[in-house]
Motif scaffolding. Sequence first.
Motif, PDB file in Angstrom:
ATOM      1  N   ARG A  85      30.592 144.626  46.060  1.00 15.43           N
ATOM      2  CA  ARG A  85      30.145 145.464  47.110  1.00 15.43           C
ATOM      3  C   ARG A  85      29.295 146.240  47.024  1.00 15.43           C
ATOM      4  N   VAL A  86      28.974 146.880  45.816  1.00 11.08           N
ATOM      5  CA  VAL A  86      27.631 147.613  45.482  1.00 11.08           C
ATOM      6  C   VAL A  86      26.513 146.801  45.795  1.00 11.08           C
TER       7      VAL A  86
ATOM      8  N   GLY B 190      24.603 146.264  49.186  1.00  9.36           N
ATOM      9  CA  GLY B 190      23.911 147.259  49.976  1.00  9.36           C
ATOM     10  C   GLY B 190      24.312 148.611  49.810  1.00  9.36           C
ATOM     11  N   SER B 191      23.500 149.566  50.048  1.00  7.03           N
ATOM     12  CA  SER B 191      24.151 150.931  49.780  1.00  7.03           C
ATOM     13  C   SER B 191      25.318 151.426  50.812  1.00  7.03           C
ATOM     14  N   VAL B 192      26.050 152.226  50.356  1.00  2.00           N
ATOM     15  CA  VAL B 192      27.073 152.932  51.182  1.00  2.00           C
ATOM     16  C   VAL B 192      26.925 154.274  51.830  1.00  2.00           C
ATOM     17  N   ALA B 193      26.904 154.726  52.862  1.00  5.60           N
ATOM     18  CA  ALA B 193      26.841 156.073  53.148  1.00  5.60           C
ATOM     19  C   ALA B 193      27.661 157.052  52.479  1.00  5.60           C
TER      20      ALA B 193
ATOM     21  N   MET C 264      37.190 146.131  39.081  1.00  8.74           N
ATOM     22  CA  MET C 264      35.511 146.769  38.758  1.00  8.74           C
ATOM     23  C   MET C 264      34.601 145.572  39.274  1.00  8.74           C
ATOM     24  N   SER C 265      35.025 144.208  39.169  1.00  9.06           N
ATOM     25  CA  SER C 265      34.038 143.083  39.402  1.00  9.06           C
ATOM     26  C   SER C 265      33.616 143.380  41.033  1.00  9.06           C
TER      27      SER C 265
ATOM     28  N   GLY D 217      29.311 140.794  39.999  1.00 12.40           N
ATOM     29  CA  GLY D 217      30.685 141.077  39.886  1.00 12.40           C
ATOM     30  C   GLY D 217      31.127 140.050  38.839  1.00 12.40           C
ATOM     31  N   THR D 218      30.839 138.708  39.161  1.00 11.44           N
ATOM     32  CA  THR D 218      31.477 137.781  38.472  1.00 11.44           C
ATOM     33  C   THR D 218      31.126 137.589  36.941  1.00 11.44           C
ATOM     34  N   ILE D 219      29.661 137.805  36.899  1.00 14.63           N
ATOM     35  CA  ILE D 219      29.068 137.951  35.488  1.00 14.63           C
ATOM     36  C   ILE D 219      29.657 138.970  34.809  1.00 14.63           C
ATOM     37  N   ILE D 220      30.168 140.063  35.411  1.00 18.27           N
ATOM     38  CA  ILE D 220      30.877 141.290  34.600  1.00 18.27           C
ATOM     39  C   ILE D 220      32.324 140.868  33.930  1.00 18.27           C
TER      40      ILE D 220
END
Length: 596
Positions: free
Chosen positions: A57-58, A61-64, A51-52, A290-293
């Motif tokens: 990755r999110v 930037g946005s993903v089409a 999940m991190s 992600g690392t914070i999570i």
Amino acid sequence: MPKDPQKKTLTLRTLHYFWKATRAHLGLFVALILSTVGFCALLSYGNPYVMSLIVDRVSEGSVAPDEVFQVFGPYILALILINVGGQFCSKLQDYTAWRLQIVVNYDLATMAFDALANQSMTFHSNRFGGTLVSQTSKFMAAYTQLMNVITFPFLPVLCSVVFTCALLFPVVPVYAAVLMALLAAYAVISYVMYKRILHLNEKAAGAQNQLSGELSDAVTNILAVKTYGREDYEKALFDKANREVVARDSKRMWASMTRGITTAAITVVIMSVVTVFISGGNAWFGITPGTIILMFTYTNTVTNQFNFINTGLQRINQAFGDASGLTAVLDEPRLVDDAPDARPLVVSKGAIDFKNINFWYSDGGVRTQVFKDFNLSIPAGQRVGLVGMSGAGKTTLTKLLLRLADIQEGEILVDGQNVAATTQQSLRRQIAYVPQEALLFHRSIAENIAYGRPDATREEIREAARQANALEFIEALPQGFDTITGERGIKLSGGQRQRIAIARALLADAPILVLDEATSALDSESEAAVQEALERLMEGRTAIVVAHRLSTVARLDRIVVLDDGKVSEDGPHAQLVAKGGAYAGLWNRQTGAFGE
């Protein structure tokens, strides 16, 4: 470990017995450990890690919409595989834990039964039967408790520390180092407080065993309690033991609460630290979302696991305290044991010789001499009566023959074979023993009669009952031979119980017979029926008859008068009466000859 060396030894000995039983099923134990580690690694750490990566990755930037599965496909597949593997490990853990407890508890129960069944009568005379049963149950339950604590929380805690270090040190080493220092402080404080209250659990277990013993004693002797109107007295004894349990449990509870409050405070400090790091992590160290999570999730996981350490230590305390009673019993040396090279006893005739016997009891460090240089020979097939005042050593002599206790010096020979060099079971199978109080099980009459020869047919059981003058009353019962006798045969009269015991001895068909006050507690009619059955039982056998009623032994081949552990007179009834000695005096008192 506890500070008291004796308590430390008991704890280590308990672990020894538990490991001895577990080692026999090592494959299950290893599978349990590995499945627990896999379950913890995959579900508690694998899921947050993937999940991190998704969050990072999110955040880039946005993903089409049409690229979602192309970009996140590997993460989705990884999560699916992690969850399938984690659930498999979870179910494997359930199976191995359950199966291991079943098979090991079987072995522990067998171990306990063997220890209790092979202990001497001296051992059992000094203990409550109910307490031994309670200790056995607690010993087995303690193993289950200990295994549950290992699988949760201790193994997950260990995994949490290892995985948290391995995953956080490379990305946030400062935070990981501070977290590990706080967790180490947590563990040290928990352990120190655990040692301080360990003895409270052992005392609580001891109080509970005493309570079980009081209850067992009262229930076993309930007839005496009721007939003497002593219900209030027994209730007071029980209440005293019950209050002691409450007091001990209360001390244990408050000590555990104090430890829990202390460790809870450390948990608050840990979570405060993680909050500070999470808040300033990006600004100070450039930590990604992600690392914070990961930091929050892993820290929350490990602190939650540590929270269960208090409960786990409490359960360990209780487990070792509960197991300590039977551990001490298992460590107890056998007062009567077979020699390493013991061989089966083979009886062809049934001659018995007591040669230079020295025997004494040791109770509370005080030695009480019973026999000193005692000698007695009984030819094969002879019927011998043992008489004398109470405490003369009559019953003790029969117990030594049966090896219910062992002599300190001398020899007891059966057909020239030293009984100390033979196996106890083979010895006792050659001796039919009928005590004053018939020893019946809570089973059917048929099972009780066939106890010494379980392969006997129903017709053989019936014939033994007929010869014991028991057939008539048995067949008059609604269920006949299938009638359940009740605990210790309580549903039957004393005479009925005694005739069943004689039928058992008849069916066993042993060459040697020992009758210990077999008619002393019976009424005249029952005694006549039992006496007639005993006459049949003694035919063709070497018989030793202990009696206070001299009419029981008057027709025997020989009478031995014991006085203070020595033979004072020896001979047939008529000869001893004519001699005018101790036996004649006893006979005259019992028959009223002095009055005449």
